[in-house]
Design an enzyme around this catalytic site. Structure first.
Site, PDB file in Angstrom:
ATOM      1  N   ASP A 164       0.961  -1.027  -0.070  1.00 40.46           N
ATOM      2  CA  ASP A 164       0.057  -0.035  -0.204  1.00 40.46           C
ATOM      3  C   ASP A 164       0.953   1.326  -0.191  1.00 40.46           C
ATOM      4  O   ASP A 164       1.647   1.676   1.022  1.00 40.46           O
ATOM      5  CB  ASP A 164      -0.813  -0.085   1.280  1.00 40.46           C
ATOM      6  CG  ASP A 164      -1.807   1.039   1.327  1.00 40.46           C
ATOM      7  OD1 ASP A 164      -1.516   2.146   0.806  1.00 40.46           O
ATOM      8  OD2 ASP A 164      -2.374   1.105   2.398  1.00 40.46           O
ATOM      9  N   TYR A 169     -13.135  15.861 -13.975  1.00 44.61           N
ATOM     10  CA  TYR A 169     -12.002  15.306 -13.458  1.00 44.61           C
ATOM     11  C   TYR A 169     -11.893  15.610 -12.137  1.00 44.61           C
ATOM     12  O   TYR A 169     -11.157  14.875 -11.317  1.00 44.61           O
ATOM     13  CB  TYR A 169     -10.993  15.813 -14.195  1.00 44.61           C
ATOM     14  CG  TYR A 169      -9.725  15.011 -14.141  1.00 44.61           C
ATOM     15  CD1 TYR A 169      -9.678  13.969 -14.963  1.00 44.61           C
ATOM     16  CD2 TYR A 169      -8.513  15.448 -13.719  1.00 44.61           C
ATOM     17  CE1 TYR A 169      -8.519  13.055 -14.832  1.00 44.61           C
ATOM     18  CE2 TYR A 169      -7.468  14.710 -13.626  1.00 44.61           C
ATOM     19  CZ  TYR A 169      -7.369  13.547 -14.108  1.00 44.61           C
ATOM     20  OH  TYR A 169      -6.326  12.556 -14.288  1.00 44.61           O
ATOM     21  N   TYR A 199      -1.483  14.398 -15.551  1.00 44.52           N
ATOM     22  CA  TYR A 199      -2.227  14.930 -16.496  1.00 44.52           C
ATOM     23  C   TYR A 199      -2.528  16.033 -16.477  1.00 44.52           C
ATOM     24  O   TYR A 199      -2.403  17.025 -15.435  1.00 44.52           O
ATOM     25  CB  TYR A 199      -3.483  14.176 -16.376  1.00 44.52           C
ATOM     26  CG  TYR A 199      -4.843  14.441 -17.460  1.00 44.52           C
ATOM     27  CD1 TYR A 199      -4.397  14.237 -18.603  1.00 44.52           C
ATOM     28  CD2 TYR A 199      -6.145  14.896 -17.184  1.00 44.52           C
ATOM     29  CE1 TYR A 199      -5.352  14.578 -19.871  1.00 44.52           C
ATOM     30  CE2 TYR A 199      -6.904  15.152 -18.219  1.00 44.52           C
ATOM     31  CZ  TYR A 199      -6.554  14.988 -19.295  1.00 44.52           C
ATOM     32  OH  TYR A 199      -7.597  15.120 -20.434  1.00 44.52           O
TER      33      TYR A 199
END
Length: 269
Positions: free
Chosen positions: A66, A159, A149
């Site tokens: 994790d 988004y 992005y």
């Protein structure tokens, strides 16, 4: 075609989920270019089982971690050092927004979900680099990359808080990259075209994102495989002095005001 760009290099690749994943393509290309690496993802992703096929194909070991857990990361990096000694590259391809998944509008943000997505998508990059830093496990002229992005700089409907997460991710790369420079290690983010992945496809209106970006990019959208090729160059010795940069890999989208393809759709004369 292989150029042997990563011959002898060792690394860790976070985030490969299935064949659609950019990290999956990066792993394949790194293997083809001569690298050895550990594949890591969250335990819940490993239970899907698909990563085992990539591991077999690339001769890699899978170690679950994790990325929001310092304890898990310490165990992962200890295993990497035991296996390889110091390493040469890290790919962080991790991102998730609970608000996006559950359709919560940005103006009605669930802040508990926000913090969860922020930790997974951005703070995890700091944690990965912190553990690598504390263990001093990067070779000189190593390379650390995270995928981002352009929504970190521009607004895209739906988004959502992933835009904020990506902006923070890029800031972490610049700030921590300054310190990594002391050890001759470079840190960058790659701002990729919208790409059909499991995560990307979960964004409402993703097909519209994809089509618009294609029309707005002089070279068209960059594919996941093309992104993998670019990542290989950034892991290689050919880019030793490139650091603290947000590198757009998007067919020219980020520099285009408008293209003729888009103009023609609104030209009613």
């Amino acid at each position: 075609m292989s150029y042997g760009l990563l011959k002898g290099k060792k690394g860790i690749i976070f985030g490969a989920l299935n064949e659609q994943s950019i990290a999956w393509k990066v792993a394949e290309r790194c293997h083809e270019e001569g690298a050895e690496f550990i594949l890591s993802n969250a335990p819940i992703a490993l239970r899907m089982g698909e990563l085992n096929g990539l591991a077999e194909k690339t001769g890699s070991e899978v170690i679950g971690a994790d990325a929001t857990s310092i304890e898990d990361l310490e165990k992962l990096f200890d295993a990497a050092v035991a296996k390889f000694g110091k390493i040469d590259f890290i790919l962080h391809s991790i991102g998730m927004s609970v608000n996006v998944r559950k359709g919560k509008h940005y103006t009605e943000m669930n802040y508990d979900w926000l913090e969860k997505g922020w930790d997974i998508s951005a703070v995890s990059f700091h944690k990965v680099m912190r553990v690598a830093w504390e263990k001093d496990c990067m070779n000189e002229w190593g390379s650390i990359l995270a995928l981002t992005y352009i929504a970190a700089q521009r607004t895209f409907p739906d988004y959502n808080d992933m835009s904020d997460n990506k902006a923070y991710l890029e800031s972490i790369a610049r700030t921590f990259g300054n310190y990594w420079g002391e050890r001759k290690v470079r840190v960058n983010t790659v701002s990729q075209s919208p790409t059909v992945t499991t995560a990307g496809s979960g964004v409402k209106g993703f097909g519209g994102f994809l089509g618009y970006a294609e029309d707005m990019s002089p070279l068209g959208n960059a594919t996941a495989l093309e992104c993998a090729d670019y990542c290989v160059t950034l892991f290689s010795d050919l880019t030793k002095k490139v650091t603290m940069q947000n590198l757009f890999h998007d067919g020219g989208f980020s520099s285009s005001g408008v293209t003729q393809k888009v103009i023609s759709k609104y030209d009613v004369e």
